[in-house]
Every structure is written in C-alpha cells, then in structure tokens.
Design an enzyme around this catalytic site. Structure first.
Site, PDB file in Angstrom:
ATOM      1  CE  LYS A  75      -5.484  -0.970   6.399  1.00 52.09           C
ATOM      2  NZ  LYS A  75      -4.673  -0.062   5.579  1.00 52.09           N
ATOM      3  CD  GLU A 104      -2.894   1.040   2.413  1.00 50.25           C
ATOM      4  OE1 GLU A 104      -2.686   0.234   3.332  1.00 50.25           O
ATOM      5  OE2 GLU A 104      -3.840   1.852   2.404  1.00 50.25           O
ATOM      6  CG  HIS A 162      -3.503   7.380   1.281  1.00 56.18           C
ATOM      7  ND1 HIS A 162      -2.623   6.331   1.425  1.00 56.18           N
ATOM      8  CD2 HIS A 162      -4.609   6.877   0.681  1.00 56.18           C
ATOM      9  CE1 HIS A 162      -3.183   5.240   0.952  1.00 56.18           C
ATOM     10  NE2 HIS A 162      -4.380   5.541   0.478  1.00 56.18           N
ATOM     11  CG  ASP A 208       2.495 -16.766  12.115  1.00 57.91           C
ATOM     12  OD1 ASP A 208       1.684 -16.062  11.474  1.00 57.91           O
ATOM     13  OD2 ASP A 208       2.206 -17.876  12.591  1.00 57.91           O
TER      14      ASP A 208
HETATM   15  P1  HMG Z   1       4.071  15.399   4.798  1.00 60.04           P
HETATM   16  O1  HMG Z   1       3.896  15.926   6.166  1.00 60.04           O
HETATM   17  O2  HMG Z   1       3.399  16.046   3.676  1.00 60.04           O
HETATM   18  O3  HMG Z   1       5.587  15.200   4.474  1.00 60.04           O
HETATM   19  O4  HMG Z   1       3.686  13.853   4.845  1.00 60.04           O
HETATM   20  P2  HMG Z   1       6.762  16.231   4.425  1.00 60.04           P
HETATM   21  O5  HMG Z   1       7.071  16.442   2.990  1.00 60.04           O
HETATM   22  O6  HMG Z   1       6.518  17.398   5.313  1.00 60.04           O
HETATM   23  O7  HMG Z   1       7.911  15.319   5.084  1.00 60.04           O
HETATM   24  C1  HMG Z   1       8.015  15.069   6.480  1.00 60.04           C
HETATM   25  C2  HMG Z   1       8.651  13.712   6.703  1.00 60.04           C
HETATM   26  O8  HMG Z   1       7.708  12.684   6.326  1.00 60.04           O
HETATM   27  C3  HMG Z   1       9.884  13.453   5.844  1.00 60.04           C
HETATM   28  O9  HMG Z   1      11.011  14.024   6.444  1.00 60.04           O
HETATM   29  C4  HMG Z   1       9.923  11.948   5.823  1.00 60.04           C
HETATM   30  O10 HMG Z   1      10.412  11.450   7.059  1.00 60.04           O
HETATM   31  C5  HMG Z   1       8.441  11.597   5.725  1.00 60.04           C
HETATM   32  P3  HMG Z   1      12.331  14.366   5.516  1.00 60.04           P
HETATM   33  O11 HMG Z   1      12.921  13.048   5.104  1.00 60.04           O
HETATM   34  O12 HMG Z   1      11.833  15.158   4.345  1.00 60.04           O
HETATM   35  O13 HMG Z   1      13.216  15.129   6.447  1.00 60.04           O
HETATM   36  N1  HMG Z   1       8.029  11.475   4.333  1.00 60.04           N
HETATM   37  C6  HMG Z   1       8.382  10.470   3.499  1.00 60.04           C
HETATM   38  N2  HMG Z   1       9.158   9.403   3.664  1.00 60.04           N
HETATM   39  C7  HMG Z   1       9.309   8.540   2.634  1.00 60.04           C
HETATM   40  N3  HMG Z   1       8.719   8.740   1.441  1.00 60.04           N
HETATM   41  C8  HMG Z   1       7.953   9.800   1.194  1.00 60.04           C
HETATM   42  C9  HMG Z   1       7.757  10.730   2.250  1.00 60.04           C
HETATM   43  N4  HMG Z   1       7.040  11.861   2.381  1.00 60.04           N
HETATM   44  C10 HMG Z   1       7.227  12.306   3.630  1.00 60.04           C
HETATM   45  N5  HMG Z   1       7.383   9.957   0.014  1.00 60.04           N
HETATM   46  C11 HMG Z   1       2.613  11.828   4.398  1.00 60.04           C
HETATM   47  C12 HMG Z   1       3.123  13.107   3.806  1.00 60.04           C
HETATM   48  C13 HMG Z   1       1.915  11.006   3.334  1.00 60.04           C
HETATM   49  C14 HMG Z   1       3.799  11.009   4.963  1.00 60.04           C
HETATM   50  C15 HMG Z   1       1.650  12.196   5.568  1.00 60.04           C
HETATM   51  O14 HMG Z   1       0.568  12.914   5.056  1.00 60.04           O
HETATM   52  C16 HMG Z   1       1.137  10.999   6.332  1.00 60.04           C
HETATM   53  O15 HMG Z   1       1.826  10.465   7.158  1.00 60.04           O
HETATM   54  N6  HMG Z   1      -0.115  10.603   6.076  1.00 60.04           N
HETATM   55  C17 HMG Z   1      -0.700   9.384   6.631  1.00 60.04           C
HETATM   56  C18 HMG Z   1      -0.650   8.310   5.584  1.00 60.04           C
HETATM   57  C19 HMG Z   1      -1.063   6.959   6.081  1.00 60.04           C
HETATM   58  O16 HMG Z   1      -1.341   6.705   7.212  1.00 60.04           O
HETATM   59  N7  HMG Z   1      -1.095   6.039   5.141  1.00 60.04           N
HETATM   60  C20 HMG Z   1      -1.501   4.658   5.376  1.00 60.04           C
HETATM   61  C21 HMG Z   1      -2.610   4.314   4.440  1.00 60.04           C
HETATM   62  S1  HMG Z   1      -4.130   4.975   5.054  1.00 60.04           S
HETATM   63  C22 HMG Z   1      -4.573   3.743   6.186  1.00 60.04           C
HETATM   64  O17 HMG Z   1      -4.577   2.612   5.824  1.00 60.04           O
HETATM   65  C23 HMG Z   1      -4.665   3.958   7.646  1.00 60.04           C
HETATM   66  C24 HMG Z   1      -5.665   4.878   8.261  1.00 60.04           C
HETATM   67  O18 HMG Z   1      -6.994   4.604   7.898  1.00 60.04           O
HETATM   68  C25 HMG Z   1      -5.476   4.637   9.740  1.00 60.04           C
HETATM   69  C26 HMG Z   1      -6.358   5.447  10.623  1.00 60.04           C
HETATM   70  O19 HMG Z   1      -7.480   5.778  10.206  1.00 60.04           O
HETATM   71  O20 HMG Z   1      -5.931   5.708  11.757  1.00 60.04           O
HETATM   72  C27 HMG Z   1      -5.353   6.274   7.907  1.00 60.04           C
END
Ligand code: HMG
Length: 421
Positions: free
Chosen positions: A257, A79, A370, A273
């Site tokens: 999740k 994902e 995301h 596992d």
């Molecule tokens: P952002 O704040 O826009 O990122 O995050 P940024 O550009 O300000 O960067 C900050 C830091 O984030 C970076 O530091 C990296 O550590 C990391 P830097 O290296 O620049 O000093 N980072 C990344 N690391 C690797 N690859 C990348 C990247 N971008 C930032 N491309 C972000 C953007 C998507 C990370 C943020 O919006 C986020 O964490 N969102 C949550 C996403 C998530 O949870 N996804 C899982 C799928 S959704 C789900 O299944 C779960 C859920 O339903 C659970 C729930 O409901 O509780 C959400």
C-alpha cells in the site's frame, strides 16, 4: 427497485441531474451551487451521469533521479505526508546516484478464451499453423498501430482449467493501448467463431507480465542515519522490514500500500488507468502462490540496495491523456516523453516512497512525521478556517495526545482568545 426519477437519468443534462438530486436529497442551495460551480467543460464527455468534478490536490516530487536524469513528478493524492515521503526517499537515493531502471520492450496481452474445447492440442497446432493469418486479422483490426512499428507480434495458447486462452501479444507503442488490444482480441475471436469454435470472451489482461519494469538503487549508511540511530542500524532494520514483508501477508499488504501511495498519485497525474496497474501489482505480488512484499531491501557493505519490479503497462498518449488540460501540463512539468520513461519514473517513485515509509517505521515510527503533516487535515476537519489552521496546528505541539475532540477544544479556545483581543 428502480425509482421514477432515475429512469433515463443518463439522458438528462448535468444541470437537470443536479436539480433532481438537489430535490431528492434535500441539498441546500449552497450545496447545489457547489456542484454547479465545479462542473467542467469535459466532465460530461468523459463519464456518464455526470454532475460535477471531484478535485484532488496535486503536488510535485522535485528530486527523483532515474538513469541519471532528474525529474519533477506531479502527484495527485488526498493523503498528507505521501508527497513529503516521496521527496524524502528520492533525495536519499539521489545522494547515491539515483535509480537505475531497465529498458525492456513492452507488450500487452489480449485474451481470446475458448470453451467446450474437445482437443486442446488441436487448438495449439491450429494457432501455430495459422500464426501469420491470425496476426494479419489482429493487425487489420487496428492498422495504425502496425504503421507506427507496433501491432500484434505473436499469438500463443494457454490452458486455463477447462478453457483455452489464445493470447495475443501487442506492442502498443506509446499508448495505454487497452482499446487497441480489445479491438484486436475481438477480431481474433471473430475468426475463431467463423472456424466453429465457442468463444467465451475476448478482453485485454491487466496481468501485464510482458511490461515488467525493474528499478534498483543504493542508499549510503550516512543517508539513512537519524539523530539517534546510526545508518548501519537503520539499514539493518529496513532490511529486516523487507524480510518481514516477504513472509507475513499482513505486513506485505501494508508495505505494498505504501508503494502504491506514490505510484497511484503519479499515475493519476499522468492520466493513466491506476486501477489496471493496482490489480496487476497485487497479482504480481502473489505470483509465487502467496502474497509478498513487492520491494526488496538488502544490506551491503556501504548501505542498502533496493529493488522493485512491477507490471507497468502505462502510456503517454491515448485515453483521457490528451483531453485533460492538467494532464497535458503535467507532462510539460515532468518532461516525460515515452511510455518506457514513464514506467521507469513511476516504479522508481514507488521504491522511493517505500524507502521513506520503511525508514520512518524502522526508527521513530510513522506517527511522528506523518501526524505532523496530518495535523493540518485534522484542523480543517474540525472546522478551522485557512487562517486558523497554522495557529491550531502550532497549539497541538503542546498536547501529549491530539484527536478530533482535543482539536475542537483547542479551536474553541483560539476563537475565544481572538474574540477577547
Ligand atoms: P523528516 O526526515 O522529518 O524530514 O521527514 P526532514 O525535515 O529531515 O527533511 C528531509 C527531506 O524530506 C527534505 O529535504 C524533503 O526532501 C523531504 P529538504 O528539501 O529539506 O532538503 N520533506 C518534505 N518534502 C515536502 N514537504 C514536506 C517535507 N518534509 C520533508 N513537508 C517525513 C518527514 C514525513 C517526510 C518522513 O517522516 C517520512 O517520510 N515519513 C513517512 C510518511 C509516509 O510514508 N506517509 C504515507 C502515509 S502512511 C502510509 O500510508 C504508508 C505506510 O503504512 C506504508 C508502510 O507501512 O510501509 C507507512
């Protein structure tokens, strides 16, 4: 109804199985070739009816600080945004000193379940009286564990409805230990049968309450702030999300999740596992009778404090860990040497993952970050070649709404433009 071709299917070679499936399901020569190309040396040894390997992407979390040590953690997941979120959460926590993980002894439990028991008290007394013998029986079934300093340590009794569960507690040292515990439980079951008792079953329990791992962390207001929201407001909203997961099962399941997104990814990469850990985690979430969020975030004077406890009976040896070359390389990358260390890292990763998701949900909403990362998968799913992906994803930013239909249309436009150039 069984079909002619699937009788004794397991006795065939992978090549013969692929040939049959190719004929039965009209696979194209290219599809048949794909299956052959992805066959691995070990696949047929590890699973039954093997035909090919199913690959998932692996990435790394680069900045997870646990008990003062900085880890690079391999993660295997399909994902988009999971690994980015883990990095995001871990970085915010690292700025405030990282995660603190407890270091408790851990044990697994094997159940020997007796039925048709007339007098439960008699069994309790028997287990107390014969404790030394029972431990000897269990340890004799797998002596190497005792030699390493582990082995069966205690045996207790529990009433479970009309059954009596005789629980065998085993220190499995650095291993996952399922086979060890099952072997010991079956030996103890044999002893009970010899005494004339009805044994229903003997099996490890994945409800590993004696392998609980707790981690805590702090995050400063400054590390929570967004461009439009102060750290104080974000912290309050994350604490509210945590309270919501404590009272609403609909939210609790999704919250958990999100935690398991990172935990499963690290468990797969470490050869553990993950189904066992998943089932244990959700049972633990229901320990008080209703399903609740596993994590807790509380407001403090300086930011947030987070906590996560999970049954984490993981191992760093045994199972397929030593067999899979990539798993072996992953341990070199993570530099994790012991089962306790792995448990601490995995649960910290779960809490980091949760922090990033909650921060996104409490501020911009999940779609902003995301979806930005999901767009690459969307581009591939409508048939964009790797060289077209960047251009197509770039063109999405000009759209107010992006879905498969829009993506297909944009891809066609890009292709038309390229053919005109
Ligand atoms: P952002 O704040 O826009 O990122 O995050 P940024 O550009 O300000 O960067 C900050 C830091 O984030 C970076 O530091 C990296 O550590 C990391 P830097 O290296 O620049 O000093 N980072 C990344 N690391 C690797 N690859 C990348 C990247 N971008 C930032 N491309 C972000 C953007 C998507 C990370 C943020 O919006 C986020 O964490 N969102 C949550 C996403 C998530 O949870 N996804 C899982 C799928 S959704 C789900 O299944 C779960 C859920 O339903 C659970 C729930 O409901 O509780 C959400």
């Amino acid at each position: 109804m069984s079909r002619q071709w699937d009788q004794g299917f397991y006795k065939l070679s992978p090549e013969e199985r692929r040939k049959i499936l190719t004929q039965q399901y009209d696979l194209t020569p290219e599809e048949g070739h794909y299956l052959t190309e992805h066959e691995s040396r070990l696949g047929n040894e590890l699973v039954e009816n093997y035909i090919t390997d199913y690959a998932l992407p692996e990435g790394v979390l680069t900045n997870l600080v646990v008990n003062g040590k900085r880890y690079t953690v391999p993660m295997v997941v399909e994902e988009p945004s999971v690994i980015a979120a883990a990095n995001n959460g871990a970085k915010r926590v690292a700025n405030s000193g990282g995660f603190q993980a407890t270091n408790r002894p851990r044990m697994l439990t094997g159940q020997v379940v007796l039925e048709n028991v007339q007098d439960p008290q008699k069994i309790i007394e028997l287990v107390e009286k014969e404790q030394a013998t029972l431990l000897q029986v269990a340890n004799a079934a797998h002596p190497s564990m005792e030699k390493r300093g582990g082995g069966a340590k205690k045996i207790t009794c529990r009433e479970a409805g009309q059954f009596i569960s005789v629980d065998v507690y085993v220190d499995v040292c650095q291993a996952m230990g399922a086979n060890t515990v099952n072997t010991m439980a079956e030996a103890v079951a044999h002893w009970f049968r010899e005494q004339g008792y009805d044994v229903l079953t003997a099996i490890l329990s994945n409800y590993a309450l004696d392998s609980l791992q707790t981690v805590t962390c702090e995050v400063a207001f400054a590390d929570l702030a967004t461009k439009t929201m102060s750290g104080e407001v974000v912290a309050q909203r994350i604490a509210d999300m945590s309270s919501l997961a404590a009272v609403d099962v609909y939210r609790a399941v999704t919250n958990n999740k999100g935690i398991m997104n990172g935990i499963d990814a690290a468990l797969i990469a470490s050869g553990n596992d993950w189904r066992a850990i998943e089932s244990g985690a959700h049972a633990y979430a229901s320990q008080n009778g209703s399903y609740r969020g596993l994590s807790t975030w509380r407001l403090t004077n300086t930011g947030l404090t987070g906590e996560l406890t999970l049954p984490m009976p993981v191992g760093v040896v045994g199972g397929s860990i030593g067999l899979n070359e990539l798993t072996r390389i992953n341990y070199k990358i993570s530099q994790i040497k012991t089962a306790r260390e792995l448990a601490a890292v995995v649960v910290s990763l779960g809490l980091a993952q949760n922090l990033a998701a909650l921060r996104a949900l409490a501020t911009t909403g999940i779609q902003a970050g995301h979806m930005q990362l999901q767009y690459r998968s969307l581009a591939l799913s409508v048939g964009a070649s790797p060289v077209e992906v960047d251009k197509l994803v770039g063109s999405f930013s000009k759209q107010t709404h992006v879905d498969q239909e829009v993506a297909k249309k944009m891809l066609n436009e890009i292709r038309k433009e390229s053919s005109n150039e």
